[in-house]
Design a protein around this motif. Sequence first.
Motif, short mmCIF file in Angstrom:
data_model
loop_
_atom_site.label_atom_id
_atom_site.label_comp_id
_atom_site.label_asym_id
_atom_site.label_seq_id
_atom_site.Cartn_x
_atom_site.Cartn_y
_atom_site.Cartn_z
N LYS A 27 -12.02 -13.91 0.82
CA LYS A 27 -11.64 -12.72 0.86
C LYS A 27 -10.88 -12.05 -0.62
CE LYS A 27 -12.81 -9.70 4.31
NZ LYS A 27 -13.42 -8.85 5.08
N SER B 176 -5.03 1.59 -3.60
CA SER B 176 -6.40 1.56 -3.96
C SER B 176 -6.67 0.15 -3.28
CB SER B 176 -7.02 1.39 -5.20
OG SER B 176 -5.79 -0.10 -6.02
N LEU B 177 -5.52 -0.38 -2.65
CA LEU B 177 -5.79 -1.53 -1.70
C LEU B 177 -6.22 -1.60 -0.74
CD1 LEU B 177 -1.89 -3.15 -1.46
CD2 LEU B 177 -4.20 -4.57 -2.36
N LYS B 178 -7.24 -2.11 0.10
CA LYS B 178 -8.17 -1.86 1.41
C LYS B 178 -7.66 -2.96 2.28
CE LYS B 178 -12.52 -0.27 -1.17
NZ LYS B 178 -14.22 -1.15 -1.62
N PHE B 179 -8.10 -1.98 3.02
CA PHE B 179 -7.16 -2.99 4.97
C PHE B 179 -8.77 -4.18 5.12
CE2 PHE B 179 -7.18 -2.80 9.50
CZ PHE B 179 -5.60 -3.43 9.21
N ASP B 180 -7.71 -4.93 5.66
CA ASP B 180 -8.78 -5.78 6.01
C ASP B 180 -9.07 -6.08 7.81
OD1 ASP B 180 -10.26 -8.14 6.08
OD2 ASP B 180 -8.55 -9.62 5.77
N THR B 181 -10.12 -5.57 7.98
CA THR B 181 -9.97 -4.87 9.48
C THR B 181 -10.58 -6.63 9.80
OG1 THR B 181 -11.15 -2.78 8.92
CG2 THR B 181 -11.69 -4.01 11.13
N ARG C 219 1.17 -1.14 0.05
CA ARG C 219 -0.17 0.14 0.22
C ARG C 219 0.71 1.34 -0.07
NH1 ARG C 219 -1.90 4.36 0.23
NH2 ARG C 219 -4.34 4.36 0.72
N GLN D 16 -9.45 -9.32 -1.17
CA GLN D 16 -7.73 -8.24 -0.98
C GLN D 16 -7.88 -8.78 0.62
OE1 GLN D 16 -8.52 -4.23 -2.26
NE2 GLN D 16 -8.57 -4.11 -3.90
#
Length: 470
Positions: A249, A192-197, A70, A251
């Motif tokens: 998932k 553009s990566l989204k955090f995997d909460t 990221r 991502q």
Amino acid sequence: MSKLSSKWLVVVSVLFGTFTVILNNSMLNPTLPRFMEIFDADAVSVGWMLTIFMVAMGMTMPLTGFLGDRFGKKKVYVTGLVIFLIGSVSGSLSPTLSLVILSRAVQGVAGGLMMPIAMALIFNAFPKHERGLAVGVYGVAAMVAPAIGPTVGGVIIQFFDWPFLFLFNIPFGLIGIILSSKYLVETEKNPSLKFDTIGFILVTIGVGGILFALGRGKELETLLTASNISLIVVGILSVVAFVLVENRKKQPLLNLSVFKVPTYAVSVVVTGAASIGLFSGIFLLPLLIQNVYGLSEIMTGLLFLPAAALSGVSMSIGGRILDKRGPKSVIPIGLFVMASATTALGFLELSTPYWLILLLNAVRGAGMGLSNMPATTAGMNAIPDELVAQGSAMNNVLRQMTSSFGIVFFSIYYETRRAVIAAGEANMTEATLQTLNEAFLVSAVVIALAIPFSFIMKGADSSSEEEGES
């Protein structure tokens, strides 16, 4: 410096930082009794200086794959080094043990950011057929630092005030920041990566819970307390839930598909076994030298220096062999050498000379150098380049957990088995020696069990085939 190629400057740059992190952690091991006196604390309280570092580092490592992709690997590594220096300064200025422990947690977070990213930066700088030698040279830091750390820490605590144990890091860390800022090449970023909460919460609870329980469970009574068993159970369930969630998932925080690549999966098994072998020696040999043979801490420290030196040399040799001939030509040999020398340590007698133990440990070091880093390199070579940061993170987390498990197992084995033998023996020294002999044999079996797996591993030329199959 200007005469070195840019890719080797990357190795030199990350060497300074990672060497400092590993050295600082091993420096504190022999100084814990002094901290008990300084802060008028018990062994459990002071032991948190080591436990919190291990837990914080293990909980941070799973994040490094996402953070590196990221924000860029160089930025993450340099940030980790800056955080480590902040923790070092904070530790040196801490007026209470609680603040020292908090500073160690900060250092653990920094180490968790740096260690996996350092490997990824080297892989990014070198082509596959040169990574073995590069990682072998880098791996010298991982072997030399734990070997000389206790000696350096003992000298500092004997001749200087305790804050110098933390201040010692600063010049090396500053050099690491300067070199890293100048010579590390920034990698590609993916904003553009989204955090995997959800994944982060599950893996943090899982890894943190297991490491926390193992970190404080050095005795059987402590390990089997209701709170510790609960932590381990919750940790395991969280890890299982993490695997199930991540596989669905788009991502994921960690891309678990790398375990479908046989060479990578086997590399984790091999490095885990080798790590158990390494840390069993770090734990058992001081007990042998001091409690059985009655020698000093200095003689204990000297015992590890030839092993570290030989390990460093064999890492470079093993890396070259890996690059030219593949993993099957070096890793099984390294494991066999390490297992053989460890087996020999299982047949020591009260009359065994110090020089022979030193020689056997040096041979163990050579076997470690020929197996551990080459296995790591072969495994990372087998996965797609875009997953190297995540593969490195998972490799480091699993190695941390197997090492912690190994130390806990041998700690409990030593205490319980020695008590059983001593109950029927009048001589405590003989009971201690027999216990340590048995423990070394157990360690040798663990290492030997990894040898058949090592023949599954493929070289860099075959990695594309494995990726396609997976």
